[in-house]
Scaffold this motif. Structure first.
Motif, PDB file in Angstrom:
ATOM      1  N   ALA A  75      26.234  38.968  47.720  1.00  0.00           N
ATOM      2  CA  ALA A  75      26.724  40.336  47.931  1.00  0.00           C
ATOM      3  C   ALA A  75      27.627  40.764  46.777  1.00  0.00           C
ATOM      4  O   ALA A  75      27.494  41.871  46.241  1.00  0.00           O
ATOM      5  N   ILE A  76      28.533  39.881  46.381  1.00  0.00           N
ATOM      6  CA  ILE A  76      29.425  40.217  45.263  1.00  0.00           C
ATOM      7  C   ILE A  76      28.602  40.405  43.989  1.00  0.00           C
ATOM      8  O   ILE A  76      28.847  41.323  43.204  1.00  0.00           O
ATOM      9  N   CYS A 115      38.902  37.103  48.333  1.00  0.00           N
ATOM     10  CA  CYS A 115      38.935  37.512  46.925  1.00  0.00           C
ATOM     11  C   CYS A 115      39.974  36.716  46.142  1.00  0.00           C
ATOM     12  O   CYS A 115      39.729  36.303  45.008  1.00  0.00           O
ATOM     13  N   ASP A 116      41.138  36.506  46.746  1.00  0.00           N
ATOM     14  CA  ASP A 116      42.176  35.732  46.074  1.00  0.00           C
ATOM     15  C   ASP A 116      41.730  34.293  45.828  1.00  0.00           C
ATOM     16  O   ASP A 116      42.032  33.703  44.793  1.00  0.00           O
ATOM     17  N   ILE A 117      40.997  33.730  46.779  1.00  0.00           N
ATOM     18  CA  ILE A 117      40.513  32.352  46.610  1.00  0.00           C
ATOM     19  C   ILE A 117      39.450  32.303  45.505  1.00  0.00           C
ATOM     20  O   ILE A 117      39.426  31.365  44.707  1.00  0.00           O
ATOM     21  N   ILE A 118      38.611  33.326  45.435  1.00  0.00           N
ATOM     22  CA  ILE A 118      37.622  33.392  44.350  1.00  0.00           C
ATOM     23  C   ILE A 118      38.333  33.439  42.994  1.00  0.00           C
ATOM     24  O   ILE A 118      37.974  32.710  42.063  1.00  0.00           O
ATOM     25  N   LEU A 119      39.371  34.269  42.891  1.00  0.00           N
ATOM     26  CA  LEU A 119      40.128  34.375  41.634  1.00  0.00           C
ATOM     27  C   LEU A 119      40.796  33.055  41.281  1.00  0.00           C
ATOM     28  O   LEU A 119      40.815  32.639  40.116  1.00  0.00           O
ATOM     29  N   GLN A 120      41.324  32.384  42.290  1.00  0.00           N
ATOM     30  CA  GLN A 120      41.994  31.098  42.105  1.00  0.00           C
ATOM     31  C   GLN A 120      40.988  30.070  41.570  1.00  0.00           C
ATOM     32  O   GLN A 120      41.277  29.337  40.613  1.00  0.00           O
ATOM     33  N   LEU A 121      39.804  30.040  42.153  1.00  0.00           N
ATOM     34  CA  LEU A 121      38.770  29.099  41.722  1.00  0.00           C
ATOM     35  C   LEU A 121      38.299  29.421  40.298  1.00  0.00           C
ATOM     36  O   LEU A 121      38.089  28.522  39.481  1.00  0.00           O
ATOM     37  N   ILE A 141      36.732  46.141  45.203  1.00  0.00           N
ATOM     38  CA  ILE A 141      35.963  45.761  46.398  1.00  0.00           C
ATOM     39  C   ILE A 141      36.838  45.897  47.649  1.00  0.00           C
ATOM     40  O   ILE A 141      36.445  46.523  48.635  1.00  0.00           O
ATOM     41  N   CYS A 142      38.034  45.320  47.579  1.00  0.00           N
ATOM     42  CA  CYS A 142      38.929  45.356  48.748  1.00  0.00           C
ATOM     43  C   CYS A 142      39.347  46.781  49.095  1.00  0.00           C
ATOM     44  O   CYS A 142      39.393  47.150  50.274  1.00  0.00           O
TER      45      CYS A 142
END
Length: 154
Positions: A75-76, A115-121, A141-142
């Motif tokens: 989706a992203i 989203c924050d976890i995606i950025l962190q990864l 997105i948010c």
């Protein structure tokens, strides 16, 4: 607002950053979900078949977790392909938001968490520049998902 303001350069660098993550969509998507479920256990309650899973190891092996992780990343990815066309972008975000708001009744704060976890990864795997070039996308997105939720009466 419904118009997005990404410069051509921002679009290109965001796509470049995302591309690195999307190459391993299933594994990275799984990592993101497992992290979310582990660090925010209340998020598991939305997924009937994940509820009983205790360990991160167990979740990592689960076909359902892997499948949903891939779905999130797909989706992203669709959104990232349409950063330069707000109409197409919203054509993906709006139905997704509606479904999560009205059918699934997912608290919208969970989008920010994921989203924050995606950025962190991204930062862990590819460094701060990679994360920085994708941050605006996650904010966008948010913001749009939150708008959809407001319209749906949240």
């Amino acid at each position: 607002s419904s118009t997005m303001s990404f410069s051509e350069a921002e679009v290109q660098s965001a796509r470049g950053a995302w591309e690195k993550m999307y190459v391993d969509a299933e594994d990275n998507g799984t990592t993101v979900l497992v992290r979310m479920f582990t660090e925010h256990p209340d998020t598991k309650s939305y997924f009937t078949h994940f509820k009983g899973m205790g360990s991160a190891e167990e979740m990592k092996q689960s076909d359902q977790v892997r499948g949903h992780g891939k779905k999130v990343f797909t989706a992203i990815n669709d959104m990232v392909q349409h950063l330069d066309n707000s109409e197409s972008f919203l054509g993906i975000v709006n139905p997704l938001g509606k479904k999560h708001a009205t059918q699934l009744k997912i608290d919208p704060k969970n989008f920010r968490i994921i989203c924050d976890i995606i950025l962190q990864l991204m930062e862990e795997k590819f460094g701060g520049d990679c994360k920085a070039s994708f941050e605006k996308v996650t904010n966008e997105i948010c913001a749009h998902l939150n708008n959809v939720y407001k319209e749906a009466g949240w």
